[in-house]
Structure formats: C-alpha cells, structure tokens
Design a protein around this motif. Structure first.
Motif, mmCIF file in Angstrom:
data_model
loop_
_atom_site.group_PDB
_atom_site.id
_atom_site.type_symbol
_atom_site.label_atom_id
_atom_site.label_comp_id
_atom_site.label_asym_id
_atom_site.label_seq_id
_atom_site.Cartn_x
_atom_site.Cartn_y
_atom_site.Cartn_z
ATOM 1 N N THR A 59 4.063 -5.252 3.293
ATOM 2 C CA THR A 59 3.092 -5.921 2.429
ATOM 3 C C THR A 59 3.205 -5.403 0.999
ATOM 4 O OG1 THR A 59 1.566 -6.272 4.279
ATOM 5 C CG2 THR A 59 0.634 -6.372 2.060
ATOM 6 N N PHE A 60 3.354 -4.092 0.834
ATOM 7 C CA PHE A 60 3.511 -3.513 -0.501
ATOM 8 C C PHE A 60 4.775 -4.025 -1.172
ATOM 9 C CE2 PHE A 60 5.344 -0.259 -3.276
ATOM 10 C CZ PHE A 60 4.302 -0.080 -4.182
ATOM 11 N N LEU A 61 5.847 -4.138 -0.422
ATOM 12 C CA LEU A 61 7.097 -4.634 -1.013
ATOM 13 C C LEU A 61 6.971 -6.082 -1.470
ATOM 14 C CD1 LEU A 61 9.711 -3.068 1.460
ATOM 15 C CD2 LEU A 61 9.102 -2.276 -0.840
ATOM 16 N N ALA A 62 6.089 -6.831 -0.817
ATOM 17 C CA ALA A 62 5.864 -8.220 -1.212
ATOM 18 C C ALA A 62 4.835 -8.332 -2.333
ATOM 19 C CB ALA A 62 5.405 -9.042 -0.011
ATOM 20 N N ASP A 63 3.816 -7.450 -2.304
ATOM 21 C CA ASP A 63 2.713 -7.522 -3.271
ATOM 22 C C ASP A 63 2.087 -6.142 -3.394
ATOM 23 O OD1 ASP A 63 0.567 -8.103 -4.880
ATOM 24 O OD2 ASP A 63 -0.570 -9.159 -3.329
ATOM 25 N N PRO A 64 2.448 -5.367 -4.419
ATOM 26 C CA PRO A 64 1.954 -3.996 -4.560
ATOM 27 C C PRO A 64 0.488 -3.927 -4.986
ATOM 28 C CG PRO A 64 3.344 -4.557 -6.423
ATOM 29 C CD PRO A 64 3.426 -5.719 -5.477
ATOM 30 N N HIS A 65 -0.388 -4.293 -4.077
ATOM 31 C CA HIS A 65 -1.824 -4.371 -4.347
ATOM 32 C C HIS A 65 -2.445 -2.969 -4.322
ATOM 33 C CE1 HIS A 65 -6.060 -5.580 -3.867
ATOM 34 N NE2 HIS A 65 -5.674 -6.720 -4.401
ATOM 35 N N PRO A 66 -3.459 -2.705 -5.149
ATOM 36 C CA PRO A 66 -4.004 -1.345 -5.242
ATOM 37 C C PRO A 66 -4.750 -0.868 -4.011
ATOM 38 C CG PRO A 66 -5.314 -2.871 -6.560
ATOM 39 C CD PRO A 66 -4.074 -3.601 -6.149
ATOM 40 N N VAL A 67 -5.241 -1.767 -3.159
ATOM 41 C CA VAL A 67 -6.023 -1.323 -2.008
ATOM 42 C C VAL A 67 -5.233 -1.431 -0.701
ATOM 43 C CG1 VAL A 67 -8.229 -1.850 -3.084
ATOM 44 C CG2 VAL A 67 -7.085 -3.617 -1.730
ATOM 45 N N GLY A 68 -3.948 -1.615 -0.774
ATOM 46 C CA GLY A 68 -3.149 -1.743 0.430
ATOM 47 C C GLY A 68 -2.969 -0.418 1.154
ATOM 48 N N LEU A 69 -2.578 -0.487 2.414
ATOM 49 C CA LEU A 69 -2.379 0.695 3.253
ATOM 50 C C LEU A 69 -1.325 1.623 2.667
ATOM 51 C CD1 LEU A 69 -3.164 2.005 6.010
ATOM 52 C CD2 LEU A 69 -1.249 0.746 7.005
ATOM 53 N N PHE A 70 -0.251 1.053 2.152
ATOM 54 C CA PHE A 70 0.845 1.851 1.601
ATOM 55 C C PHE A 70 0.352 2.714 0.443
ATOM 56 C CE2 PHE A 70 4.586 2.550 -1.059
ATOM 57 C CZ PHE A 70 5.577 2.860 -0.140
ATOM 58 N N VAL A 71 -0.440 2.132 -0.427
ATOM 59 C CA VAL A 71 -0.939 2.856 -1.600
ATOM 60 C C VAL A 71 -1.923 3.946 -1.190
ATOM 61 C CG1 VAL A 71 -2.318 2.626 -3.714
ATOM 62 C CG2 VAL A 71 -0.555 0.931 -3.180
ATOM 63 N N ALA A 72 -2.796 3.640 -0.245
ATOM 64 C CA ALA A 72 -3.909 4.532 0.088
ATOM 65 C C ALA A 72 -3.562 5.615 1.102
ATOM 66 C CB ALA A 72 -5.083 3.710 0.601
#
Length: 250
Positions: free
Chosen positions: A96-109
């Motif tokens: 999901t991050f690779l498709a859309d680096p959203h600030p509240v995603g699992l990868f970021v958090a």
C-alpha cells in the motif's frame, strides 16, 4: 475425526505422509530465519519424510533489522515448490505504501523505516515530500523478485485438518468465503472464540510468549523481533510439536 461440528486439535491430522513446518512472523529477523531453516533442514535430512511443506505465516518486513535478506532467503527457498508463503498485514501495508505513501498507513506507523533501511534507503516518513522520496527510492532499490513475491502472496492454504492464514478467521463463516481483510487483520472475535472450527486454524499476527496450542487454533507468532525467539510448529500425522531458535544461538 471431529468432535461436534468442527475439528479438535487432539484429532487433527495432516495428509498421509506429509510433515508441515509452519513458521511464525519474521519481521526482518533474517538471522533467526536462517537458523530456523538450518534446524528444519537437519530434521528433513535425518527423517526423510515422504512429503513435506514449509509454510510462512506472513509479515516478512518492518521493525526488524534485515528485511531484504529475509526476503532473499525466503525467495531462494521458494525454488522448491513445497515452500509456501502467506500474506500478512504488514506485507499488504508495504505494498500500500509503495502505491500511495499515506501518512497514516501501517508502513509509516509501524517500522517501515527499518524495511527501507535494509534496502539502503534512508527513510524520511515525516512529511509528504519525504514519504514520496522514500517510496520512489525504495521501489528503485527493491529487486523485481521481491516485488513479485509480495504481490503474489495468497491469503490462506489448507492441508488435511489444518487451515493456515496470517491473523485468523471470522468464526461461523465458511472457510471458502472468509473476508480477505479478516484473514490478515482479525484479532478479538477470532481469539476470543472457544468453539471448534471446520479445521484447526494455524496463524500468527498476535505475539505470544509461547506457542499457543488450543482446541481450535495454533498461534506460532512468538514475537521474534522483540523476544529474539522464532518458532515453527511441526505437524506430522496426528503429532504436534514445536521447534524454535533464539537470538543468542542464531
């Protein structure tokens, strides 16, 4: 053999002649995974079972020190079609991050910076520009085989009286129509359920100090990234046992 409408752990069997090793969440702990592979290799060479499977329960990256090497090890093993891998919620979050680096995603958090670092990318997840740069550099650094691996992960396998998935199932829902998100995310409703399921559910996702072997499920996630213990449950006919490796021995 069943008790009531479902399978009880005491009665559960693998297919005739098949031994199964189900490995808990990896989370970038490549040294532990390599050590566990060595233990499994020794057993397979010693016992020469008629047939066997190694099943990874999911969550290969984030939090731990060496996601890239962990994926290298798994992908190399998967040249043998008896080595299988499932999708975990962290794997979906990575995609999901690779498709859309959203600030509240699992990868970021939850540890994606460690995943990026293992590929030589200095992650900055603090703002939009940093997340986009991190995503672009990570995509450039990841081997195509790693992307293909993540994108091709299934959500479940079934062998004999066992059903394998990352997180668990929705009780009362047929296995064939389980929700894709439940299979990698569910906790409370699944963990609290004490009735029997159509098969024994072998899962990870929820760390436990020890492998949980209950009447209706087996949890093989012993929190390797925090405890330094990675575990596999070994299923062979009606036999169920545990092997593990520890950081001080890896």
């Amino acid at each position: 053999m069943t008790r009531g409408r479902g399978v009880h752990l005491d009665d559960a069997r693998t297919p005739d002649g098949m031994r199964i090793y189900a490995i808990g969440d990896v989370h970038g702990c490549a040294d532990l995974l390599e050590a566990l592979y060595s233990e499994i290799d020794r057993e397979l060479e010693r016992d020469a079972p008629e047939d066997w499977r190694i099943i990874h329960i999911g969550d290969y990256g984030d939090r731990g020190p060496d996601t890239k090497r962990a994926l290298d090890l798994i992908i190399e093993r998967r040249s043998d079609r008896r080595v299988l891998s499932l999708m975990g919620n962290h794997d979906e979050g990575w995609l999901t991050f690779l498709a859309d680096p959203h600030p509240v995603g699992l990868f970021v958090a939850h540890g994606g910076d460690m995943t990026a670092r293992s590929y030589g990318v200095d992650a900055d997840l603090s703002d939009v520009a940093g997340r986009i740069r991190t995503r672009d550099e990570l995509l450039a650094a990841m081997p195509q085989a790693h992307l293909d691996f993540l994108r091709g992960l299934p959500r479940s396998f079934s062998f004999g009286d066992y059903y394998f998935c990352h997180a668990g199932i929705r009780p009362g829902v047929e296995l064939a129509i389980q929700d894709r998100e439940d299979l990698i995310w569910i906790r409370k409703e699944f963990l609290a359920y004490q009735g029997l399921h159509p098969r024994i559910i072998v899962h990870g996702h929820t760390p436990s100090a020890e492998v949980e072997m209950l009447s209706n499920r087996i949890n093989v996630d012993t929190g390797a990234v925090k405890t330094g213990v990675m575990t596999a449950v070994v299923l062979d006919g009606r036999t169920k046992r545990i092997i593990d490796v520890r950081q001080d021995r890896a």
